[in-house]
Design a protein around this motif. Structure first.
Motif, PDB file in Angstrom:
ATOM      1  N   LEU A  95      55.194  70.164  43.019  1.00 25.72           N
ATOM      2  CA  LEU A  95      55.076  68.754  42.676  1.00 25.72           C
ATOM      3  C   LEU A  95      55.678  67.911  43.802  1.00 25.72           C
ATOM      4  N   ILE A  96      54.901  66.973  44.319  1.00 24.32           N
ATOM      5  CA  ILE A  96      55.377  66.079  45.378  1.00 24.32           C
ATOM      6  C   ILE A  96      55.392  64.661  44.835  1.00 24.32           C
ATOM      7  N   THR A  97      56.580  64.058  44.840  1.00 20.40           N
ATOM      8  CA  THR A  97      56.732  62.680  44.398  1.00 20.40           C
ATOM      9  C   THR A  97      56.850  61.815  45.641  1.00 20.40           C
ATOM     10  N   VAL A  98      56.059  60.767  45.689  1.00 22.85           N
ATOM     11  CA  VAL A  98      56.037  59.851  46.839  1.00 22.85           C
ATOM     12  C   VAL A  98      56.668  58.538  46.393  1.00 22.85           C
ATOM     13  N   VAL A 132      58.406  58.082  51.448  1.00 20.51           N
ATOM     14  CA  VAL A 132      59.262  59.260  51.495  1.00 20.51           C
ATOM     15  C   VAL A 132      58.700  60.261  50.498  1.00 20.51           C
ATOM     16  N   TYR A 133      58.604  61.528  50.941  1.00 19.25           N
ATOM     17  CA  TYR A 133      58.007  62.595  50.145  1.00 19.25           C
ATOM     18  C   TYR A 133      59.100  63.550  49.667  1.00 19.25           C
ATOM     19  N   PHE A 134      59.180  63.715  48.346  1.00 26.25           N
ATOM     20  CA  PHE A 134      60.128  64.615  47.693  1.00 26.25           C
ATOM     21  C   PHE A 134      59.322  65.784  47.135  1.00 26.25           C
ATOM     22  N   SER A 135      59.524  66.981  47.654  1.00 27.47           N
ATOM     23  CA  SER A 135      58.774  68.158  47.216  1.00 27.47           C
ATOM     24  C   SER A 135      59.668  69.060  46.384  1.00 27.47           C
ATOM     25  N   SER A 164      63.266  70.039  52.578  1.00 26.43           N
ATOM     26  CA  SER A 164      63.821  68.790  53.084  1.00 26.43           C
ATOM     27  C   SER A 164      62.848  67.645  52.870  1.00 26.43           C
ATOM     28  N   LEU A 165      63.393  66.451  52.792  1.00 27.79           N
ATOM     29  CA  LEU A 165      62.576  65.259  52.605  1.00 27.79           C
ATOM     30  C   LEU A 165      61.800  64.952  53.872  1.00 27.79           C
ATOM     31  N   VAL A 166      60.696  64.258  53.691  1.00 29.17           N
ATOM     32  CA  VAL A 166      59.867  63.831  54.811  1.00 29.17           C
ATOM     33  C   VAL A 166      59.611  62.340  54.663  1.00 29.17           C
ATOM     34  N   ALA A 167      59.787  61.598  55.752  1.00 27.64           N
ATOM     35  CA  ALA A 167      59.444  60.180  55.789  1.00 27.64           C
ATOM     36  C   ALA A 167      58.277  59.998  56.735  1.00 27.64           C
ATOM     37  N   ALA A 168      57.292  59.262  56.280  1.00 21.97           N
ATOM     38  CA  ALA A 168      56.126  58.945  57.117  1.00 21.97           C
ATOM     39  C   ALA A 168      55.710  57.515  56.792  1.00 21.97           C
TER      40      ALA A 168
END
Length: 121
Positions: free
Chosen positions: A74-77, A66-69, A58-62
């Protein structure tokens, strides 16, 4: 009552949960199509194909990010914004299936072989 619906044209998630940040709803399909909708109206703001493999976590927002894993690690921010803006791409070098856990100023990530505690001082 239904407030709005959005036609994702087959690019909606089947595993990853969406995330709400700054009045925007972010989604990612398993084949890496990232989508941003206006959370109030459902209007499509942008759709962008990300590099990497399947996105299952799942996506994470901080903060304003937003973090796409993806499952390769590979994590795209991207910026939590109405226009697509990639801020970083980080390759952890091993499989990642679990959703990262945000903490204030930090991100905890469990990959196949490591537990990562990432942040800034």
């Amino acid at each position: 009552p239904t407030l709005w619906t959005a036609d994702l044209q087959g690019r909606g998630p089947y595993a990853a949960s969406p995330v709400l940040a700054r009045g925007l709803l972010f989604l990612v399909s398993h084949d890496r199509h990232a989508t941003c909708l206006d959370a109030r109206t459902g209007a499509l703001l942008w759709r962008q194909r990300l590099r990497g493999t399947e996105c299952l976590a799942s996506l994470v927002a901080a903060g304003d990010r937003v973090y796409f894993s993806d499952r390769s690690g590979l994590i795209t921010v991207v910026a939590a914004d109405r226009a697509f803006r990639k801020l970083a791409r980080n390759d952890l070098g091993e499989p990642l299936f679990a959703t990262p856990a945000p903490l204030p100023g930090r991100l905890v990530i469990r990959t196949a072989g490591h537990l990562w505690y990432i942040g800034h001082e």
